[in-house]
Design a protein around this motif. Structure first.
Motif, short mmCIF file in Angstrom:
data_model
loop_
_atom_site.label_atom_id
_atom_site.label_comp_id
_atom_site.label_asym_id
_atom_site.label_seq_id
_atom_site.Cartn_x
_atom_site.Cartn_y
_atom_site.Cartn_z
N ILE A 237 11.02 -3.73 -7.67
CA ILE A 237 10.26 -4.99 -7.63
C ILE A 237 9.00 -4.78 -6.77
O ILE A 237 7.90 -5.17 -7.14
CB ILE A 237 11.12 -6.15 -7.06
CG1 ILE A 237 12.36 -6.37 -7.94
CG2 ILE A 237 10.30 -7.43 -6.93
CD1 ILE A 237 13.34 -7.42 -7.41
N THR A 238 9.21 -4.09 -5.62
CA THR A 238 8.07 -3.83 -4.72
C THR A 238 7.01 -2.98 -5.42
O THR A 238 5.81 -3.27 -5.33
CB THR A 238 8.57 -3.09 -3.45
OG1 THR A 238 9.65 -3.84 -2.90
CG2 THR A 238 7.48 -2.92 -2.43
N LYS A 239 7.47 -1.95 -6.15
CA LYS A 239 6.52 -1.07 -6.86
C LYS A 239 5.71 -1.87 -7.88
O LYS A 239 4.51 -1.67 -8.03
CB LYS A 239 7.30 0.03 -7.60
CG LYS A 239 7.53 1.25 -6.75
CD LYS A 239 8.09 2.39 -7.59
CE LYS A 239 8.74 3.40 -6.66
NZ LYS A 239 9.82 4.13 -7.26
N ASP A 240 6.39 -2.78 -8.59
CA ASP A 240 5.69 -3.59 -9.59
C ASP A 240 4.64 -4.48 -8.94
O ASP A 240 3.55 -4.65 -9.48
CB ASP A 240 6.70 -4.50 -10.32
CG ASP A 240 7.53 -3.72 -11.31
OD1 ASP A 240 7.32 -2.50 -11.44
OD2 ASP A 240 8.41 -4.33 -11.95
N ILE A 241 4.97 -5.03 -7.77
CA ILE A 241 4.00 -5.90 -7.08
C ILE A 241 2.79 -5.06 -6.67
O ILE A 241 1.63 -5.45 -6.87
CB ILE A 241 4.63 -6.57 -5.84
CG1 ILE A 241 5.80 -7.47 -6.26
CG2 ILE A 241 3.60 -7.37 -5.04
CD1 ILE A 241 6.63 -8.00 -5.10
N ALA A 242 3.08 -3.85 -6.14
CA ALA A 242 1.98 -2.97 -5.70
C ALA A 242 1.09 -2.59 -6.87
O ALA A 242 -0.14 -2.68 -6.79
CB ALA A 242 2.58 -1.73 -5.03
N MET A 243 1.73 -2.21 -7.98
CA MET A 243 0.94 -1.78 -9.14
C MET A 243 0.23 -2.96 -9.79
O MET A 243 -0.96 -2.89 -10.09
CB MET A 243 1.86 -1.12 -10.19
CG MET A 243 2.35 0.19 -9.70
SD MET A 243 2.42 1.53 -10.85
CE MET A 243 1.96 1.00 -12.40
N GLY A 244 0.98 -4.04 -9.96
CA GLY A 244 0.44 -5.20 -10.68
C GLY A 244 -0.70 -5.86 -9.94
O GLY A 244 -1.64 -6.37 -10.55
N LEU A 245 -0.64 -5.88 -8.60
CA LEU A 245 -1.67 -6.61 -7.84
C LEU A 245 -2.60 -5.67 -7.08
O LEU A 245 -3.48 -6.12 -6.36
CB LEU A 245 -0.98 -7.59 -6.88
CG LEU A 245 -0.09 -8.65 -7.56
CD1 LEU A 245 0.64 -9.48 -6.52
CD2 LEU A 245 -0.92 -9.56 -8.46
N GLY A 246 -2.37 -4.35 -7.23
CA GLY A 246 -3.26 -3.37 -6.60
C GLY A 246 -3.12 -3.30 -5.09
O GLY A 246 -4.11 -3.09 -4.38
#
Ligand SMILES: Nc1ncnc2c1ncn2[C@@H]1O[C@H](COP(=O)(O)OP(=O)(O)OP(=O)(O)O)[C@@H](O)[C@H]1O
Ligand SMILES: [Mg+2]
Length: 409
Positions: A237-246
């Motif tokens: 979930i953390t990785k997705d937030i990092a990737m999705g929101l830069g």
């Protein structure tokens, strides 16, 4: 009984938690807690011994500092995709005595035979838990010793782990100067900390969703019925937030812990635009990212169970006590409701049982496995690391005893 010290080290993907407790054999008093960020561990498995050993040492040192004493030996958690399990059956005939009575030696022989069957040389038996015995076809026997019969059957829940993965884990623990008491598969530890006897009897699904792994245990008829590891959890979930929101992974994690929720933003009263650090972000975007990944995670866990566990045609009827979530990710607001909606099962967060001593910090689902390691040890005082580690040695022991019996040497 005289009190003694016991220790536990829960080696997770995101944190290492060491506990030191005093026990009289039944109760626990927590004397020391040490939590350190994990390093060198990926999806529950050690990938860098130096880094992981340092993290374990940091956590042990912190626990020893609060306890004011050294941890003599510790129960260690094991998880990762290398862990596998199955329900195995075994049978022997009772011929050892004239009265046709089952003796403790018969039970040992039965378990030894079923333990060493079909095990590959690179695996060790972590657990062999008898689910029930059958004497001359009579089902559901919990303790067959003293019963009369010609045939003794057993069904065990057996858990295997890769010897190499265990040895890597053992090196990290030894580097901190702690002896290994025994190894416990993570979901079995979490189950001991949060489930009650009624749930285990009726049927319950426990899922410990940590940082790198989701650990599953199904209990039915008072014993463990199924266990598994899915190598995906909160870090995804953390990785997705990092990737999705830069954002950086660190900032994404902070954002998730501070503002992450599965409760739709519209249903939050007058929710303002969230401010995280210097950056402003509409709550809807964070919600969408977390929502998609969390739903996928729950579906992945259910899919794994259904794939492995063909008997589970209708989980709602088979597991009337529902689903219990532990692990740090169980703290995500709305996860229980989401799991309930997807599975149609009652669902709750598993908070570890209260124990004496400095245990306030342990009342969090993230510490279910850590505390569960100690509780598991209280319930299984005779299981030792050296019996668990080497199936090759165990087989050699069995065959050399057999040869001695045959040759008389
Ligand atoms: N309030 C929260 N909301 C969302 N996620 C959370 C919250 N609190 C903790 N987490 C997540 O829980 C995870 C850590 O859980 P836990 O401490 O159980 O993992 P671990 O035992 O180190 O890892 P594993 O068992 O998977 O090897 C992290 O991904 C963290 O972001
Ligand atoms: Mg964990």
């Amino acid at each position: 009984m005289k009190t003694q010290l016991i220790g536990a080290i829960d080696i997770g993907t995101t944190k290492i938690c060491s506990l030191i407790a005093e026990t009289d054999g039944t109760g626990l008093r927590i004397l020391g807690i040490g939590t350190a960020p994990s390093n060198g561990v990926q999806k529950g498995q050690v990938v860098n011994i130096g880094e992981a050993a340092q993290a374990v040492s940091n956590s042990v040192a912190a626990a020893e500092k609060t306890a004011g004493c050294r941890v003599p030996a510790a129960v260690i958690s094991v998880t990762g995709k290398h862990v596998t399990s199955d329900n195995k059956r075994g049978v022997i005939s009772i011929t050892s005595n004239r009265k046709q009575t089952v003796l403790p030696g018969d039970v040992r022989r039965l378990l030894q035979i079923s333990r060493s069957e079909n095990i590959s040389p690179d695996q060790a038996v972590l657990h062999q838990i008898p689910r029930y015995y059958r004497v001359d076809g009579q089902d559901g026997v919990k303790d067959p010793v003293g019963m009369h019969g010609y045939r003794l059957d057993v069904e065990t829940h057996t858990v295997w782990a890769s010897i190499n993965a265990i040895e890597n884990l053992a090196k990290c623990v030894s580097a901190s100067g702690v002896k290994i008491d025994c190894l416990v598969f993570e979901p079995l530890a979490s189950g001991e900390a949060v489930l009650n006897e009624d749930e285990k009897r009726d049927g319950v699904l426990l899922v410990d969703i940590g940082g790198g792994t989701s650990n599953i245990a199904v209990y039915k008829d008072d014993s463990i019925f199924y266990s598994a590891v899915v190598p995906a959890a909160g870090n995804q979930i953390t990785k997705d937030i990092a990737m999705g929101l830069g954002y950086s992974p660190e900032f994404a994690e902070e954002l998730k812990l501070r503002h992450g929720s599965l409760i739709p933003p519209a249903s939050l009263p007058n929710k303002p635009r969230q401010k995280a650090g210097e950056q402003e972000m509409p709550p809807g975007e964070l919600f969408d990212i977390i929502n998609i990944r969390a739903e996928e995670l729950i579906r992945l866990i259910i899919l794994q169970i259904k794939n492995d566990f063909k008997d589970l045609i209708d989980p709602v009827t088979f597991l009337p006590a529902g689903m219990v979530l532990t692990g740090g990710t169980a703290n995500l607001p709305g996860l229980v409701e989401m799991a309930q909606q997807i599975t149609c099962m009652p669902c709750r967060v598993g908070y570890p049982a209260r124990v004496a001593g400095i245990a306030d910090d342990l009342c969090d689902p993230a510490y279910a496995a850590s505390l569960g390691l100690l509780i598991w040890k209280l319930q299984n005082p005779d299981i030792r690391y050296h019996q668990q580690v080497s199936p090759a040695k165990a087989r050699k022991g069995f065959f050399s005893r057999l040869m001695r019996a045959i040759t008389g040497k």
